[in-house]
Design an enzyme around this catalytic site. Structure first.
Site, PDB file in Angstrom:
ATOM      1  N   LYS A   1       1.119  -1.085   0.151  1.00 16.95           N
ATOM      2  CA  LYS A   1       0.146   0.302  -0.226  1.00 16.95           C
ATOM      3  C   LYS A   1       1.052   1.184   0.295  1.00 16.95           C
ATOM      4  O   LYS A   1       1.813   1.376   0.702  1.00 16.95           O
ATOM      5  CB  LYS A   1      -1.068   0.262   1.034  1.00 16.95           C
ATOM      6  CG  LYS A   1      -1.531   1.467   1.234  1.00 16.95           C
ATOM      7  CD  LYS A   1      -1.308   2.279   1.996  1.00 16.95           C
ATOM      8  CE  LYS A   1      -0.333   1.856   3.699  1.00 16.95           C
ATOM      9  NZ  LYS A   1       0.368   3.235   4.511  1.00 16.95           N
TER      10      LYS A   1
ATOM     11  N   ASP B   1      -5.556   0.664   8.456  1.00 16.49           N
ATOM     12  CA  ASP B   1      -5.468   0.242   6.547  1.00 16.49           C
ATOM     13  C   ASP B   1      -5.953  -0.764   6.407  1.00 16.49           C
ATOM     14  O   ASP B   1      -6.021  -1.232   4.325  1.00 16.49           O
ATOM     15  CB  ASP B   1      -4.212   0.977   6.243  1.00 16.49           C
ATOM     16  CG  ASP B   1      -3.227   1.955   6.536  1.00 16.49           C
ATOM     17  OD1 ASP B   1      -4.189   2.702   6.582  1.00 16.49           O
ATOM     18  OD2 ASP B   1      -2.326   2.084   6.713  1.00 16.49           O
TER      19      ASP B   1
END
Length: 265
Positions: free
Chosen positions: A8, A128
């Site tokens: 990410k 996240d």
């Protein structure tokens, strides 16, 4: 089963305010690289986690690992013996642990389907994790768990990740934020919002790990059209117009730094 835990990155990360619960109100552009950690799972009498890979030694508590917690949070039938090949550095701003958890969610989805409240279960594991379950570009608001779709016109763009091999914990970086709200994300497509965006955690991260500045300076000399720090650091990324430019940039960086070349998903 096999699944990649896609790295990410935060193409932009705006910190808007400190919340009374101790967290921060964010606006961020999540994006994902087509490479990362690798997970495999086979049927077993009980759940078991084995960690390998370059950065496997940094995860010395398999029962406290977010992969084990993700498994425990979801119905998945009989036991799973999971092997996690840890290719992404730990405490690096790449959502490595969250990406690993997201990969578990996708594996469970394929094998059994996910419960209707999967998003809430993912959010309990980390801010996240919901975005990493989807692993596609989106806007994150609130603490990062409130996701909003976006027109992704950056899919396939060559990206280079660089880390000076210095772990950087998230908490101290957020603590060092100066508290100034510099405004919201602007634009309607990913490229426009990225170019108009910023990383509000770059300054406090630099104060803690000055070597981040060396990485940013080096990448800015490689012809990239965007160079920025991801998340709370210390990983930085650069976006290029061609694979050849990205690979040439990688070849010119110090061997001591960790690098990963890929494409945005």
């Amino acid at each position: 089963m096999k699944e990649t835990a896609y790295a990410k990155i935060n193409l932009a990360l705006h910190v808007r305010r400190r919340r009374e619960d101790g967290y921060h109100e964010l606006e961020t552009l999540f994006a994902f690289v087509d490479a990362g950690d690798e997970l495999t799972a086979v049927a077993a009498e009980r759940d078991f986690l084995r960690v390998t890979g370059e950065f496997g030694g940094a995860l010395d508590d398999p029962f406290g690992n977010i992969v084990a917690k993700a498994l425990n949070s979801l119905p998945h039938g009989a036991g799973w013996a999971v092997t996690l090949e840890k290719n992404l550095p730990v405490a690096a701003g790449l959502g490595g642990g969250s990406a690993d958890a997201g990969a578990i969610f996708r594996m469970v989805a394929r094998a059994h389907g996910l419960p209707e409240d999967w998003h809430a279960r993912a959010a309990k594991l980390g801010a996240d994790v919901p975005a990493c379950v989807e692993s596609r570009a989106c806007i994150g608001r609130g603490t990062g768990t409130e996701l909003e779709a976006i027109d992704n016109d950056l899919a396939g763009v060559p990206v280079l990740l660089v880390n000076p091999r210095i772990p950087l914990a998230t908490g101290p970086v957020f603590k060092g934020w100066d508290g100034v709200d510099r405004g919201p994300l602007e634009g309607t497509d990913l490229r426009t919002m990225t170019l108009a965006g910023r990383s509000d955690l770059e300054a406090p991260a630099l104060a803690l790990v000055p070597e981040i500045g060396d990485v940013l300076d080096a990448l800015r000399q490689t012809g990239a059209w965007l160079v920025r720090m991801s998340g709370s650091g210390a990983t930085c990324f650069a976006l290029y117009d061609s694979v050849e430019a990205r690979d040439a940039a990688r070849d010119g960086l110090p061997d001591a730094w960790w690098t990963l070349a890929g494409l945005l998903r």
